[in-house]
Scaffold this motif. Structure first.
Motif, PDB file in Angstrom:
ATOM      1  N   ARG B  35      26.216  60.372  42.324  1.00 58.58           N
ATOM      2  CA  ARG B  35      24.969  60.907  42.884  1.00 58.58           C
ATOM      3  C   ARG B  35      25.182  61.393  44.318  1.00 58.58           C
ATOM      4  O   ARG B  35      24.512  62.305  44.778  1.00 58.58           O
ATOM      5  CB  ARG B  35      23.882  59.835  42.817  1.00 58.58           C
ATOM      6  N   TYR B  36      26.133  60.782  45.019  1.00 59.54           N
ATOM      7  CA  TYR B  36      26.424  61.208  46.386  1.00 59.54           C
ATOM      8  C   TYR B  36      27.667  62.093  46.449  1.00 59.54           C
ATOM      9  O   TYR B  36      28.257  62.267  47.511  1.00 59.54           O
ATOM     10  CB  TYR B  36      26.554  59.986  47.302  1.00 59.54           C
ATOM     11  N   GLY B  37      28.069  62.613  45.284  1.00 60.17           N
ATOM     12  CA  GLY B  37      29.158  63.578  45.257  1.00 60.17           C
ATOM     13  C   GLY B  37      30.539  62.988  45.470  1.00 60.17           C
ATOM     14  O   GLY B  37      31.472  63.709  45.814  1.00 60.17           O
ATOM     15  N   VAL B  38      30.699  61.678  45.262  1.00 59.92           N
ATOM     16  CA  VAL B  38      32.009  61.046  45.450  1.00 59.92           C
ATOM     17  C   VAL B  38      32.630  60.758  44.082  1.00 59.92           C
ATOM     18  O   VAL B  38      32.140  59.895  43.358  1.00 59.92           O
ATOM     19  CB  VAL B  38      31.883  59.727  46.252  1.00 59.92           C
ATOM     20  N   PRO B  39      33.690  61.484  43.693  1.00 60.45           N
ATOM     21  CA  PRO B  39      34.306  61.196  42.391  1.00 60.45           C
ATOM     22  C   PRO B  39      35.165  59.932  42.449  1.00 60.45           C
ATOM     23  O   PRO B  39      35.662  59.558  43.511  1.00 60.45           O
ATOM     24  CB  PRO B  39      35.185  62.416  42.141  1.00 60.45           C
ATOM     25  N   VAL B  40      35.306  59.291  41.285  1.00 64.99           N
ATOM     26  CA  VAL B  40      36.175  58.121  41.172  1.00 64.99           C
ATOM     27  C   VAL B  40      37.541  58.608  40.704  1.00 64.99           C
ATOM     28  O   VAL B  40      37.634  59.357  39.735  1.00 64.99           O
ATOM     29  CB  VAL B  40      35.595  57.115  40.151  1.00 64.99           C
ATOM     30  N   CYS B  41      38.616  58.211  41.396  1.00 61.70           N
ATOM     31  CA  CYS B  41      39.946  58.669  40.979  1.00 61.70           C
ATOM     32  C   CYS B  41      40.721  57.585  40.242  1.00 61.70           C
ATOM     33  O   CYS B  41      41.672  57.883  39.532  1.00 61.70           O
ATOM     34  CB  CYS B  41      40.745  59.188  42.169  1.00 61.70           C
ATOM     35  N   LEU B  42      40.315  56.324  40.386  1.00 59.43           N
ATOM     36  CA  LEU B  42      41.060  55.239  39.745  1.00 59.43           C
ATOM     37  C   LEU B  42      40.145  54.032  39.559  1.00 59.43           C
ATOM     38  O   LEU B  42      39.496  53.584  40.505  1.00 59.43           O
ATOM     39  CB  LEU B  42      42.263  54.850  40.635  1.00 59.43           C
ATOM     40  N   LYS B  43      40.091  53.531  38.336  1.00 59.78           N
ATOM     41  CA  LYS B  43      39.394  52.279  38.081  1.00 59.78           C
ATOM     42  C   LYS B  43      40.431  51.254  37.648  1.00 59.78           C
ATOM     43  O   LYS B  43      41.367  51.592  36.919  1.00 59.78           O
ATOM     44  CB  LYS B  43      38.385  52.435  36.930  1.00 59.78           C
ATOM     45  N   SER B  44      40.268  50.013  38.057  1.00 56.07           N
ATOM     46  CA  SER B  44      41.254  49.020  37.657  1.00 56.07           C
ATOM     47  C   SER B  44      40.635  47.648  37.530  1.00 56.07           C
ATOM     48  O   SER B  44      39.584  47.357  38.094  1.00 56.07           O
ATOM     49  CB  SER B  44      42.414  48.998  38.652  1.00 56.07           C
ATOM     50  N   VAL B  45      41.296  46.813  36.755  1.00 61.33           N
ATOM     51  CA  VAL B  45      40.865  45.438  36.525  1.00 61.33           C
ATOM     52  C   VAL B  45      42.081  44.535  36.694  1.00 61.33           C
ATOM     53  O   VAL B  45      43.136  44.807  36.113  1.00 61.33           O
ATOM     54  CB  VAL B  45      40.324  45.261  35.087  1.00 61.33           C
ATOM     55  N   VAL B  46      41.948  43.492  37.495  1.00 60.92           N
ATOM     56  CA  VAL B  46      43.016  42.483  37.596  1.00 60.92           C
ATOM     57  C   VAL B  46      42.401  41.100  37.424  1.00 60.92           C
ATOM     58  O   VAL B  46      41.191  40.929  37.534  1.00 60.92           O
ATOM     59  CB  VAL B  46      43.792  42.540  38.936  1.00 60.92           C
ATOM     60  N   GLY B  47      43.245  40.126  37.148  1.00 64.53           N
ATOM     61  CA  GLY B  47      42.774  38.756  36.943  1.00 64.53           C
ATOM     62  C   GLY B  47      42.573  38.023  38.265  1.00 64.53           C
ATOM     63  O   GLY B  47      42.729  38.595  39.349  1.00 64.53           O
ATOM     64  N   ASP B  48      42.233  36.750  38.171  1.00 66.68           N
ATOM     65  CA  ASP B  48      41.988  35.940  39.371  1.00 66.68           C
ATOM     66  C   ASP B  48      43.310  35.462  39.966  1.00 66.68           C
ATOM     67  O   ASP B  48      43.598  34.268  40.004  1.00 66.68           O
ATOM     68  CB  ASP B  48      41.096  34.740  39.007  1.00 66.68           C
ATOM     69  N   CYS B  49      44.111  36.384  40.427  1.00 64.62           N
ATOM     70  CA  CYS B  49      45.450  36.063  40.929  1.00 64.62           C
ATOM     71  C   CYS B  49      45.620  36.784  42.253  1.00 64.62           C
ATOM     72  O   CYS B  49      45.557  38.011  42.329  1.00 64.62           O
ATOM     73  CB  CYS B  49      46.496  36.531  39.907  1.00 64.62           C
ATOM     74  N   GLU B  50      45.835  36.016  43.321  1.00 65.57           N
ATOM     75  CA  GLU B  50      45.857  36.573  44.673  1.00 65.57           C
ATOM     76  C   GLU B  50      46.872  37.707  44.813  1.00 65.57           C
ATOM     77  O   GLU B  50      46.570  38.762  45.372  1.00 65.57           O
ATOM     78  CB  GLU B  50      46.163  35.441  45.658  1.00 65.57           C
ATOM     79  N   THR B  51      48.073  37.488  44.297  1.00 66.11           N
ATOM     80  CA  THR B  51      49.131  38.499  44.422  1.00 66.11           C
ATOM     81  C   THR B  51      48.735  39.797  43.729  1.00 66.11           C
ATOM     82  O   THR B  51      48.914  40.892  44.262  1.00 66.11           O
ATOM     83  CB  THR B  51      50.443  37.978  43.774  1.00 66.11           C
ATOM     84  N   ASP B  52      48.202  39.682  42.499  1.00 67.70           N
ATOM     85  CA  ASP B  52      47.828  40.876  41.747  1.00 67.70           C
ATOM     86  C   ASP B  52      46.685  41.638  42.432  1.00 67.70           C
ATOM     87  O   ASP B  52      46.686  42.868  42.484  1.00 67.70           O
ATOM     88  CB  ASP B  52      47.407  40.509  40.317  1.00 67.70           C
ATOM     89  N   ILE B  53      45.714  40.885  42.948  1.00 66.80           N
ATOM     90  CA  ILE B  53      44.589  41.545  43.619  1.00 66.80           C
ATOM     91  C   ILE B  53      45.093  42.279  44.860  1.00 66.80           C
ATOM     92  O   ILE B  53      44.766  43.454  45.082  1.00 66.80           O
ATOM     93  CB  ILE B  53      43.499  40.523  44.032  1.00 66.80           C
ATOM     94  N   ALA B  54      45.926  41.597  45.652  1.00 72.56           N
ATOM     95  CA  ALA B  54      46.427  42.207  46.891  1.00 72.56           C
ATOM     96  C   ALA B  54      47.238  43.463  46.591  1.00 72.56           C
ATOM     97  O   ALA B  54      47.070  44.496  47.251  1.00 72.56           O
ATOM     98  CB  ALA B  54      47.272  41.190  47.662  1.00 72.56           C
TER      99      ALA B  54
END
Lengths: 421, 421
Positions: B35-54
């Motif tokens: 709605r504000y003209g900002v396209p999404v270039c990447l969506k991602s999902v990670v688990g509850d793991c500090e290293t993976d999130i970082a």
């Protein structure tokens, strides 16, 4: 000990980055990966952009051992997964005459000429193993890179599904290393999640909490049991767990197969008994009949039904006496019973379901809040009745009410089968 | 010209990496971003793991200008989004007494004592702006890093939803830079996607192909029109585009509102005409009645219906003459007409829908393949009829048949309204 293999998933397609659609292919892939003991550490979606695909692919290879890419193998100019992978891995694309010939002959078999654009699908990455795609034109590819493995699959769901069985599963069987997992699902109707949780608590202690998962939807719970190890051990453990849980949860377990919905099981019981059913519904508006007839072959036992919204229809079509309607109100035990018996009698069925209630948001009266539902089941000369106050919005109340009705019929069918035996 | 801002989304939660659940929060975020003209270039999902999130957060900051993280702000040990962000950006976590006090007083208001674990939620990243979360205990955070922006939001959908409106939208209004986008949806029934595409081809030339998107489901198409620019220009352009497309597609456009299903529109027309409807269905098993009654308040115009699977029910409940059934077969124009007229007459409705067909997989006979569906609509002394051979499996044939029936009734209601005017 070798650390277990981890998988990453990349779905390619600009349409998956909008506000309407989610990548559901990843669920199918995950199901298979988990069955072979391979957890997913990262799922991602990028658009049809070569740079973005290449960047995400490189990142996935830095965190996962196995990378599964879906989509972007089509014939049009915006399908660039092959090119992006070539960039990410620094490999060449090679044109393969044999693949072109296979694509062209596929079109021929359909009586069409291959469009020029499809030539692109005959390019493959240097060093890749080509994976045949019997359901589409784009072949899949498998590549090894620094001890890691990348699969490129088409994004069209039924093409992907075929290739998972043909290509991914055999590879996992050989390489996953971890112990294969196997699951059994017990399906449970109309028991609250918290009650199921309480009932199965002893099994958590006996088998381990991580072996049992509860998945709840409206009036329907899946208890998923998981076992690892060799095939024989696995199936022994699963049989043991299933028995124990079925014993703890009791009669509410209506099936031990993931794919059997309640309407399917009710249909099986009716068929086995050589019996027929008819419905008379008010607030569910035909949902009970609609669910019963979702099952192929249901005309063998489903005779018909009536949706009686107006009181006049309850009277004229189903023989509900106006005095009963007047005295008890349309939402009452007496009317539910009259509907069930009317369905039996007037539609000439062995069993009749009668259902009346208030789905909301309007229609509540003092003492009869939104969600009040009366269900009656008539058959074998006896009509049973239950009343409940179901939670949720209109859609949920209707869903729960239909589930309650089907579950009541299932219990009656079970008892009558026991009595007959 | 400044390149437009691009957004990346990261959903955190191990439960989103299983075979059952998808991250749906990203759809809400995407809707607002677009709605504000900002396209999404990447969506991602990670688990509850500090290293993976970082790791994923660092990667997102390398490809996007705005990164939205959801989840992992809860009080338990597996909620580590704060810690992972601290690692990824090399920042400290600071304990804030004022946040702790706010969390504790929230528990007090609910008459409970704050559990010790909730202390963790009072840690914030150095330099972060704290975003109040009126619906939960975990505050959100906003950080700036090298000219890029990161938002940390809770993953609980209704908490997130509140914060999108309170925190993300105002920020986008100020920073998005690109022109805001606005959309209008035209909904179209029972026209194949390729025909719609062909019909609207002139509009692609006049307004630009990227302004018009087609989204197709069974018998139902959404034409989504998008306009950018100032509010006044946008709505002028959208009005102009809507007019032009409605003219090109014609009467099959049943609504200009995203949220109006066909059953809702049919209900509005019935209500406006002060008319009632009844149904008599065979192969759809109650789906037409069920759809009509999904709409709250449908008892104002829906009288009732019959599901006539067995021929005996077609005869006894709806007055279909046995000779007609015998001569023409249950799946025939004559029976569809008799069902529609029977529904009108016996259920005392102004309009009647009659539907008979073969949903499959069984039941086909020579000359009547699976998918053959006859629909009749009776009303105002005239019964109209259509036959179609609908494609797909049992579920799709039933869905398409119900859509065909509702669309026929809608057209009849439109004509009668014109005739009355």
């Amino acid at each position: 000990m070798i650390p277990p293999m981890r998988a990453g998933i990349l779905a390619v397609g600009s349409e998956l980055l909008g506000a309407d659609r989610l990548d559901t292919n990843s669920l199918k892939l995950t199901e298979v990966l988990l069955r072979y003991g391979v957890p997913v550490c990262l799922k991602s979606v990028v658009g049809d952009c070569e740079t973005d695909i290449a960047a995400q692919l490189r990142h996935l290879l830095s965190v996962a051992d196995l990378v599964l890419v879906t989509g972007g193998l089509g014939p049009t100019a915006d399908d660039v997964s092959r090119e992006a992978t070539a960039v990410a891995l620094g490999r060449n694309l090679v044109f393969r005459d044999d693949i072109l010939a296979a694509i062209a002959s596929r079109f021929e078999r359909m009586g069409r000429t291959m469009p020029e654009v499809n030539r692109r699908q005959a390019f493959v990455l240097e060093g890749a193993t080509i994976l045949a795609n019997p359901k589409g034109t784009a072949p899949g590819l498998r590549l090894e890179e620094d001890g890691k493995t990348v699969f490129l699959f088409p994004g069209v769901p039924h093409e992907l599904l075929g290739m998972i069985g043909r290509n991914l599963e055999p590879w996992l069987r050989e390489h996953a290393g971890a112990e294969a997992l196997e699951t059994v699902t017990l399906r449970v109707a109309m028991v609250p999640e918290s009650e199921v949780e309480e009932a199965i608590a002893p099994a958590y202690l006996e088998f381990g909490r991580d072996r049992i998962t509860i998945l709840a939807t409206a009036g329907d719970i899946r208890l998923r049991l998981t076992a690892a190890g060799q095939a024989v051990e696995r199936s022994q453990l699963l049989a043991q767990m299933s028995e124990r849980l079925a014993c703890l949860v009791g009669q509410a377990v209506y099936s031990r197969r993931e794919e059997d919905d309640l309407e399917t099981v009710v249909g099986q019981l009716l068929r086995a008994a050589g019996a027929t059913v008819a419905t008379a519904e008010s607030c569910t508006g035909g949902l009970v009949a609609e669910r019963l007839t979702r099952v192929a072959g249901s005309s063998d036992y489903f005779v018909g039904g009536a949706v009686a919204y107006a009181n006049r229809v309850k009277h004229e079509l189903l023989g509900v006496v106006p005095e009963v309607l007047k005295e008890h109100g349309a939402v009452s035990e007496a009317v539910a019973r009259a509907l069930a018996e009317g369905a039996c009698r007037l539609l000439h069925a062995d069993w009749g379901i009668g259902l009346t209630g208030i789905a909301g948001p309007g229609g509540a009266t003092p003492g009869k809040p939104v969600g009040t539902v009366h269900v009656a089941v008539a058959g074998l000369g006896q009509t049973t009745h239950r009343v409940a106050c179901l939670p949720g919005d209109r859609e949920r109340v209707r869903q729960l009410a239909s589930q309650m009705a089907l579950e009541m019929l299932r219990r009656r069918l079970l008892s009558s089968a026991v009595a007959a035996a």
